[in-house]
Design a protein around this motif. Structure first.
Motif, short mmCIF file in Angstrom:
data_model
loop_
_atom_site.label_atom_id
_atom_site.label_comp_id
_atom_site.label_asym_id
_atom_site.label_seq_id
_atom_site.Cartn_x
_atom_site.Cartn_y
_atom_site.Cartn_z
N ARG A 23 -5.67 7.80 3.21
CA ARG A 23 -5.12 6.51 3.61
C ARG A 23 -5.37 5.40 2.58
O ARG A 23 -5.29 4.22 2.91
N SER A 46 6.00 3.19 -4.49
CA SER A 46 7.45 3.06 -4.52
C SER A 46 7.99 3.54 -5.86
O SER A 46 7.57 3.04 -6.91
N ILE A 91 -3.00 9.74 -0.06
CA ILE A 91 -2.23 9.60 1.18
C ILE A 91 -3.03 10.14 2.36
O ILE A 91 -3.13 9.51 3.41
N LEU A 133 -3.31 5.27 0.18
CA LEU A 133 -1.89 4.96 0.14
C LEU A 133 -1.31 5.35 1.50
O LEU A 133 -1.66 6.39 2.05
N SER A 134 -0.39 4.51 2.00
CA SER A 134 0.20 4.83 3.30
C SER A 134 1.38 5.78 3.17
O SER A 134 1.85 6.31 4.18
N GLY A 135 1.86 6.00 1.95
CA GLY A 135 2.95 6.94 1.77
C GLY A 135 3.70 6.70 0.47
O GLY A 135 3.30 5.89 -0.36
N ILE A 136 4.80 7.46 0.30
CA ILE A 136 5.64 7.39 -0.89
C ILE A 136 7.04 7.02 -0.45
O ILE A 136 7.57 7.57 0.52
N VAL A 137 7.66 6.11 -1.16
CA VAL A 137 9.05 5.75 -0.93
C VAL A 137 9.82 6.01 -2.22
O VAL A 137 9.48 5.46 -3.27
N GLN A 177 10.31 13.14 -3.21
CA GLN A 177 9.15 12.55 -2.54
C GLN A 177 8.13 13.62 -2.18
O GLN A 177 6.93 13.48 -2.44
N GLU A 181 4.20 14.31 -3.80
CA GLU A 181 3.02 14.38 -2.94
C GLU A 181 2.32 15.74 -3.05
O GLU A 181 1.10 15.82 -3.04
N ASN A 191 0.81 -1.23 0.00
CA ASN A 191 0.00 0.00 0.00
C ASN A 191 0.84 1.27 0.00
O ASN A 191 0.36 2.35 0.36
N LYS A 192 2.10 1.16 -0.42
CA LYS A 192 2.95 2.33 -0.57
C LYS A 192 3.31 2.51 -2.04
O LYS A 192 3.45 1.54 -2.78
#
Length: 406
Positions: free
Chosen positions: A378, A344, A375, A380-384, A361, A365, A341-342
């Motif tokens: 929620r 990447s 994000i 997506l839990s975040g960006i890597v 990053q 966003e 859920n990220k």
């Protein structure tokens, strides 16, 4: 090229080669001799899977068949071209290339096709020879060293390839300018203007020396990018409609105000029912411009694809991600994944410094509203954002590698 048939003539041709299409019209009480385009059913993936891709093998003489990924039933998709379909496709591409080449001073005598499998690859040599070029081709499956060696020995003035292959060549070659390439035609993957400008500089040419073309096996040649008008201009043999996502399928999420789903009708295809064919490509700023005194249909970019199997892909635009990354590193190759859920984003670049990862990053966003919303909501839990080693091989699909991986 001008449309070959009127709508009624095209419908008669489609009903002849695809009797099930005539049955669809009859079920809806539509007379093909009097129909207008908005009355006709959308040619969705479900309809094609139920009728076209499950048909018995065609046996007409001289057919070309191209196989793509399987349907939900596990059947490999077989897409047919008649000899006339192939002739029309080759003529459309040759006319597009000829017109574009005529705008610049470069003299092209040698052309190299370096791309994946499929229709564009199989017809490239024929198109080049029609244009009077000495032509050769190279398999995308060969090691990148072989691509560089062939470019150095054959020294084409024109290279016909895919963006991800061009990325790999530019990254591996000591000096891409040394190849002497004057013109580049690309096909098959996203190529934002920032990427085109950066890539042109690496090969010692200008952005307008790159021609980005858009097509599909189902339709054939569809559009090409005009640097003069900053839009993709549709082929004259294609009529496009721009529909809301819920007009295609009520399950689809609402798109941005300037985004629509591209639906195409070809007046030059016989062995594919290309009447109100739903591409599932989301385009921005659909409209018209006047070119040489004629109104031409246009769009500014393909931002993403939608479909029931793409999950987050309905909201995530690779076009936007690439555009943001190219603002920071002009030699970036990237692969985008959804993992745990990220989002990447893996970048290979000689210019990339570790301190830039966090900046990129944040920019993704903040500048791409849809990702920021996912994000915050929620989804997506975040960006890597990570960097790849210079010698790392980024995965490539069988044909297209600039895509969203799950």
């Amino acid at each position: 090229m001008e449309p070959k048939h009127t709508l009624q003539q095209q419908l008669a041709l489609i009903c002849h080669f695809h009797p099930w299409y005539g049955e669809l019209l009859a079920e809806r009480g539509i007379d093909p001799n009097a129909a207008v385009l908005p009355q006709l059913p959308l040619m969705t993936a479900d309809k094609l899977e139920a009728h076209y891709f499950t048909q018995e093998l065609r046996t007409e003489a001289g057919l070309s068949v191209y196989r793509t990924s399987g349907t939900s039933s596990g059947i490999r998709k077989a897409i047919y071209y008649s000899p006339e379909d192939d002739e029309q496709y080759i003529a459309s591409k040759a006319a597009c290339f000829r017109e574009w080449l005529a705008r610049g001073p470069a003299v092209v005598t040698r052309a190299l096709a370096d791309m994946g499998t499929g229709h564009a690859a199989s017809t490239a040599i024929t198109i080049f020879r029609q244009l009077g070029f000495q032509a050769d081709s190279l398999s995308f499956a060969l090691p990148i060293e072989e691509h560089i060696k062939r470019l150095a020995t054959f020294r084409p003035q024109l290279l016909y390839t895919m963006p991800s292959i061009l990325d790999a060549i530019a990254s591996a070659a000591p000096d891409p300018k040394a190849f002497g390439i004057q013109k580049i035609i690309i096909v098959g993957e996203i190529a934002p203007p920032a990427w085109q400008s950066n890539m042109a500089a690496r090969f010692g040419i200008i952005a307008s020396d790159i021609l980005d073309t858009y097509g599909s096996i189902e339709i054939g040649a569809i559009a090409s990018y005009s640097h003069e008008h900053s839009v993709y201009v549709l082929d004259a043999g294609i009529h496009a409609e721009a529909l809301r996502a819920d007009e295609v399928d009520p399950r689809f999420d609402t798109l941005e105000d300037n985004e629509t789903v591209l639906v195409l009708t070809s007046f030059k295809r016989a062995l594919f029912p290309a009447v109100r064919y739903v591409t599932y490509d989301v385009v921005r700023d659909f409209g018209t411009v006047t070119i040489d005194g004629r109104a031409r249909q246009t769009f500014s970019c393909i931002s993403k694809r939608i479909g029931t199997d793409l999950k987050h892909g309905e909201k995530i635009s690779l076009y936007d991600i690439e555009s943001v990354v190219q603002q920071f590193v002009s030699d970036a190759e990237l692969r985008v994944r959804i993992r745990d859920n990220k989002l990447s984003i893996h970048i290979r670049s000689k210019m990339l410094e570790d301190g830039m990862l966090a900046v990129i990053q944040q920019a993704i966003e903040q500048k791409i509203e849809a990702i920021g919303q996912m994000i915050r909501g929620r989804m997506l839990s975040g960006i890597v954002v990570t960097r790849a080693a210079e010698d790392e091989t980024l995965e490539r699909g069988a044909v297209k590698s600039k895509k969203l991986y799950f």
